[in-house]
Design a protein around this motif. Structure first.
Motif, PDB file in Angstrom:
ATOM      1  N   GLY A   1      16.845 -15.754  -0.543  1.00  0.00           N
ATOM      2  CA  GLY A   1      17.808 -16.817  -0.835  1.00  0.00           C
ATOM      3  C   GLY A   1      17.343 -18.174  -0.329  1.00  0.00           C
ATOM      4  O   GLY A   1      17.481 -19.183  -1.028  1.00  0.00           O
ATOM      5  N   GLU A   2      16.778 -18.189   0.862  1.00  0.00           N
ATOM      6  CA  GLU A   2      16.268 -19.443   1.425  1.00  0.00           C
ATOM      7  C   GLU A   2      15.056 -19.952   0.643  1.00  0.00           C
ATOM      8  O   GLU A   2      14.909 -21.160   0.432  1.00  0.00           O
ATOM      9  N   ILE A   3      14.213 -19.035   0.197  1.00  0.00           N
ATOM     10  CA  ILE A   3      13.053 -19.428  -0.603  1.00  0.00           C
ATOM     11  C   ILE A   3      13.511 -19.989  -1.949  1.00  0.00           C
ATOM     12  O   ILE A   3      12.981 -20.989  -2.433  1.00  0.00           O
ATOM     13  N   LEU A   4      14.524 -19.373  -2.537  1.00  0.00           N
ATOM     14  CA  LEU A   4      15.060 -19.892  -3.797  1.00  0.00           C
ATOM     15  C   LEU A   4      15.585 -21.311  -3.610  1.00  0.00           C
ATOM     16  O   LEU A   4      15.322 -22.184  -4.438  1.00  0.00           O
ATOM     17  N   GLU A   5      16.299 -21.560  -2.523  1.00  0.00           N
ATOM     18  CA  GLU A   5      16.781 -22.919  -2.236  1.00  0.00           C
ATOM     19  C   GLU A   5      15.609 -23.883  -2.112  1.00  0.00           C
ATOM     20  O   GLU A   5      15.661 -25.008  -2.612  1.00  0.00           O
ATOM     21  N   TRP A   6      14.541 -23.456  -1.443  1.00  0.00           N
ATOM     22  CA  TRP A   6      13.367 -24.300  -1.286  1.00  0.00           C
ATOM     23  C   TRP A   6      12.729 -24.584  -2.650  1.00  0.00           C
ATOM     24  O   TRP A   6      12.349 -25.724  -2.937  1.00  0.00           O
ATOM     25  N   ILE A   7      12.634 -23.570  -3.492  1.00  0.00           N
ATOM     26  CA  ILE A   7      12.060 -23.750  -4.832  1.00  0.00           C
ATOM     27  C   ILE A   7      12.888 -24.758  -5.616  1.00  0.00           C
ATOM     28  O   ILE A   7      12.340 -25.676  -6.240  1.00  0.00           O
ATOM     29  N   GLU A   8      14.196 -24.607  -5.586  1.00  0.00           N
ATOM     30  CA  GLU A   8      15.065 -25.513  -6.322  1.00  0.00           C
ATOM     31  C   GLU A   8      14.940 -26.952  -5.816  1.00  0.00           C
ATOM     32  O   GLU A   8      15.012 -27.899  -6.586  1.00  0.00           O
ATOM     33  N   ALA A   9      14.710 -27.112  -4.528  1.00  0.00           N
ATOM     34  CA  ALA A   9      14.571 -28.446  -3.948  1.00  0.00           C
ATOM     35  C   ALA A   9      13.184 -29.047  -4.179  1.00  0.00           C
ATOM     36  O   ALA A   9      13.026 -30.270  -4.156  1.00  0.00           O
ATOM     37  N   ASN A  10      12.188 -28.202  -4.401  1.00  0.00           N
ATOM     38  CA  ASN A  10      10.808 -28.684  -4.468  1.00  0.00           C
ATOM     39  C   ASN A  10      10.138 -28.548  -5.829  1.00  0.00           C
ATOM     40  O   ASN A  10       8.973 -28.944  -5.970  1.00  0.00           O
TER      41      ASN A  10
ATOM     42  N   LEU B   1      10.046 -12.518 -12.592  1.00  0.00           N
ATOM     43  CA  LEU B   1       8.748 -12.690 -11.930  1.00  0.00           C
ATOM     44  C   LEU B   1       8.872 -13.079 -10.462  1.00  0.00           C
ATOM     45  O   LEU B   1       8.047 -12.672  -9.642  1.00  0.00           O
ATOM     46  N   LEU B   2       9.878 -13.867 -10.110  1.00  0.00           N
ATOM     47  CA  LEU B   2       9.957 -14.413  -8.749  1.00  0.00           C
ATOM     48  C   LEU B   2      10.063 -13.342  -7.668  1.00  0.00           C
ATOM     49  O   LEU B   2       9.312 -13.411  -6.682  1.00  0.00           O
ATOM     50  N   PRO B   3      10.937 -12.340  -7.774  1.00  0.00           N
ATOM     51  CA  PRO B   3      10.972 -11.326  -6.707  1.00  0.00           C
ATOM     52  C   PRO B   3       9.634 -10.604  -6.530  1.00  0.00           C
ATOM     53  O   PRO B   3       9.185 -10.377  -5.399  1.00  0.00           O
ATOM     54  N   ARG B   4       8.977 -10.279  -7.643  1.00  0.00           N
ATOM     55  CA  ARG B   4       7.672  -9.616  -7.576  1.00  0.00           C
ATOM     56  C   ARG B   4       6.651 -10.539  -6.913  1.00  0.00           C
ATOM     57  O   ARG B   4       5.872 -10.112  -6.053  1.00  0.00           O
TER      58      ARG B   4
ATOM     59  N   THR C   1       0.839  -1.191   0.000  1.00  0.00           N
ATOM     60  CA  THR C   1       0.000   0.000   0.000  1.00  0.00           C
ATOM     61  C   THR C   1       0.876   1.243   0.000  1.00  0.00           C
ATOM     62  O   THR C   1       0.395   2.336  -0.264  1.00  0.00           O
ATOM     63  N   LEU C   2       2.179   1.061   0.286  1.00  0.00           N
ATOM     64  CA  LEU C   2       3.121   2.183   0.333  1.00  0.00           C
ATOM     65  C   LEU C   2       4.064   2.238  -0.861  1.00  0.00           C
ATOM     66  O   LEU C   2       4.592   3.295  -1.187  1.00  0.00           O
ATOM     67  N   ARG C   3       4.329   1.088  -1.456  1.00  0.00           N
ATOM     68  CA  ARG C   3       5.237   1.018  -2.609  1.00  0.00           C
ATOM     69  C   ARG C   3       4.893  -0.207  -3.430  1.00  0.00           C
ATOM     70  O   ARG C   3       4.299  -1.160  -2.922  1.00  0.00           O
ATOM     71  N   PRO C   4       5.269  -0.193  -4.704  1.00  0.00           N
ATOM     72  CA  PRO C   4       4.958  -1.353  -5.550  1.00  0.00           C
ATOM     73  C   PRO C   4       5.899  -2.525  -5.273  1.00  0.00           C
ATOM     74  O   PRO C   4       6.978  -2.346  -4.676  1.00  0.00           O
ATOM     75  N   PRO C   5       5.512  -3.692  -5.725  1.00  0.00           N
ATOM     76  CA  PRO C   5       6.441  -4.827  -5.642  1.00  0.00           C
ATOM     77  C   PRO C   5       7.587  -4.607  -6.624  1.00  0.00           C
ATOM     78  O   PRO C   5       7.532  -3.711  -7.477  1.00  0.00           O
ATOM     79  N   ARG C   6       8.605  -5.430  -6.512  1.00  0.00           N
ATOM     80  CA  ARG C   6       9.722  -5.329  -7.444  1.00  0.00           C
ATOM     81  C   ARG C   6       9.234  -5.559  -8.877  1.00  0.00           C
ATOM     82  O   ARG C   6       8.205  -6.182  -9.113  1.00  0.00           O
ATOM     83  N   SER C   7      10.007  -5.053  -9.812  1.00  0.00           N
ATOM     84  CA  SER C   7       9.659  -5.154 -11.230  1.00  0.00           C
ATOM     85  C   SER C   7       9.566  -6.607 -11.675  1.00  0.00           C
ATOM     86  O   SER C   7      10.274  -7.481 -11.153  1.00  0.00           O
ATOM     87  N   VAL C   8       8.746  -6.837 -12.674  1.00  0.00           N
ATOM     88  CA  VAL C   8       8.671  -8.149 -13.327  1.00  0.00           C
ATOM     89  C   VAL C   8      10.074  -8.558 -13.784  1.00  0.00           C
ATOM     90  O   VAL C   8      10.426  -9.728 -13.782  1.00  0.00           O
ATOM     91  N   ARG C   9      10.885  -7.576 -14.168  1.00  0.00           N
ATOM     92  CA  ARG C   9      12.215  -7.836 -14.725  1.00  0.00           C
ATOM     93  C   ARG C   9      13.267  -8.185 -13.672  1.00  0.00           C
ATOM     94  O   ARG C   9      14.337  -8.682 -14.014  1.00  0.00           O
ATOM     95  N   ALA C  10      12.989  -7.887 -12.398  1.00  0.00           N
ATOM     96  CA  ALA C  10      13.945  -8.236 -11.329  1.00  0.00           C
ATOM     97  C   ALA C  10      14.095  -9.749 -11.297  1.00  0.00           C
ATOM     98  O   ALA C  10      13.140 -10.490 -11.539  1.00  0.00           O
ATOM     99  N   ARG C  11      15.302 -10.210 -11.012  1.00  0.00           N
ATOM    100  CA  ARG C  11      15.564 -11.655 -11.026  1.00  0.00           C
ATOM    101  C   ARG C  11      16.031 -12.150  -9.660  1.00  0.00           C
ATOM    102  O   ARG C  11      16.708 -11.445  -8.936  1.00  0.00           O
TER     103      ARG C  11
ATOM    104  N   LEU D   1       7.197 -12.926  -4.804  1.00  0.00           N
ATOM    105  CA  LEU D   1       7.480 -13.033  -3.364  1.00  0.00           C
ATOM    106  C   LEU D   1       7.031 -11.788  -2.620  1.00  0.00           C
ATOM    107  O   LEU D   1       6.510 -11.883  -1.502  1.00  0.00           O
ATOM    108  N   ASP D   2       7.229 -10.611  -3.214  1.00  0.00           N
ATOM    109  CA  ASP D   2       6.745  -9.378  -2.575  1.00  0.00           C
ATOM    110  C   ASP D   2       5.236  -9.436  -2.390  1.00  0.00           C
ATOM    111  O   ASP D   2       4.712  -9.080  -1.326  1.00  0.00           O
ATOM    112  N   LYS D   3       4.521  -9.886  -3.412  1.00  0.00           N
ATOM    113  CA  LYS D   3       3.063  -9.965  -3.325  1.00  0.00           C
ATOM    114  C   LYS D   3       2.633 -11.014  -2.299  1.00  0.00           C
ATOM    115  O   LYS D   3       1.666 -10.813  -1.569  1.00  0.00           O
ATOM    116  N   CYS D   4       3.365 -12.110  -2.246  1.00  0.00           N
ATOM    117  CA  CYS D   4       3.043 -13.160  -1.278  1.00  0.00           C
ATOM    118  C   CYS D   4       3.220 -12.640   0.150  1.00  0.00           C
ATOM    119  O   CYS D   4       2.344 -12.803   0.993  1.00  0.00           O
TER     120      CYS D   4
END
Length: 148
Positions: free
Chosen positions: A74-83, A23-26, A7-17, A28-31
């Motif tokens: 970083g921890e979420i990325l590790e979880w994604i890679e494992a799952n 898509l993933l950083p955006r 409500t104060l700022r947008p999520p990271r850009s679709v282009r952020a990696r 995660l921000d929305k989540c």
């Protein structure tokens, strides 16, 4: 937990990696914002997010539960890679990400009409908004006080 207040700022850009995934950083921000009740007009697991879930085979609710534990990117990325039920090579992720960044709007009349309408609400003079990523970057900027 990293509580993103959309409500104060947008999520990271679709282009952020993150881990070569656009898509993933955006996403995660929305989540995180959704979990905190601070998602504003942004929606977790929206149709755009579904491209990531389909590509990786990650279940949106399972990812949401993992994010709720308070893990960082970083921890979420590790979880994604494992799952991921559809493990991908780095070159596949790179190619998929490049396509997502430049994905053209579908060329059917209904979709093109919709896209022209939403872009027209932002600006009648911008000719550089050609992709969904372009649109979202400009829309995020305008939504928080910028001028298209």
């Amino acid at each position: 937990m990293n509580q993103t207040d959309l409500t104060l700022r947008p999520p990271r850009s679709v282009r952020a990696r993150l881990g070569r995934y656009v898509l993933l950083p955006r996403l995660l921000d929305k989540c995180r914002a959704t979990l905190a009740g601070k998602n504003g007009e942004y929606h977790y697991a929206c149709p755009l997010d579904q491209h990531f879930f389909k590509f990786t085979g990650i279940d949106p609710e399972a990812l949401k539960a993992e994010v709720a534990t308070g893990k960082g990117d970083g921890e979420i990325l590790e979880w994604i890679e494992a799952n991921a039920t559809k493990p991908r090579e780095q070159w596949e992720i790179d190619q998929w990400s490049r396509f997502q960044e430049t994905r053209p709007v579908d060329s059917d009349v209904e979709t093109l009409s919709w896209f022209l309408e939403i872009v027209g609400k932002l600006s009648k003079t911008r000719e550089d908004i050609r992709t969904i990523a372009d649109y979202l970057d400009v829309d995020d900027y305008v939504s928080f006080g910028g001028i298209a």
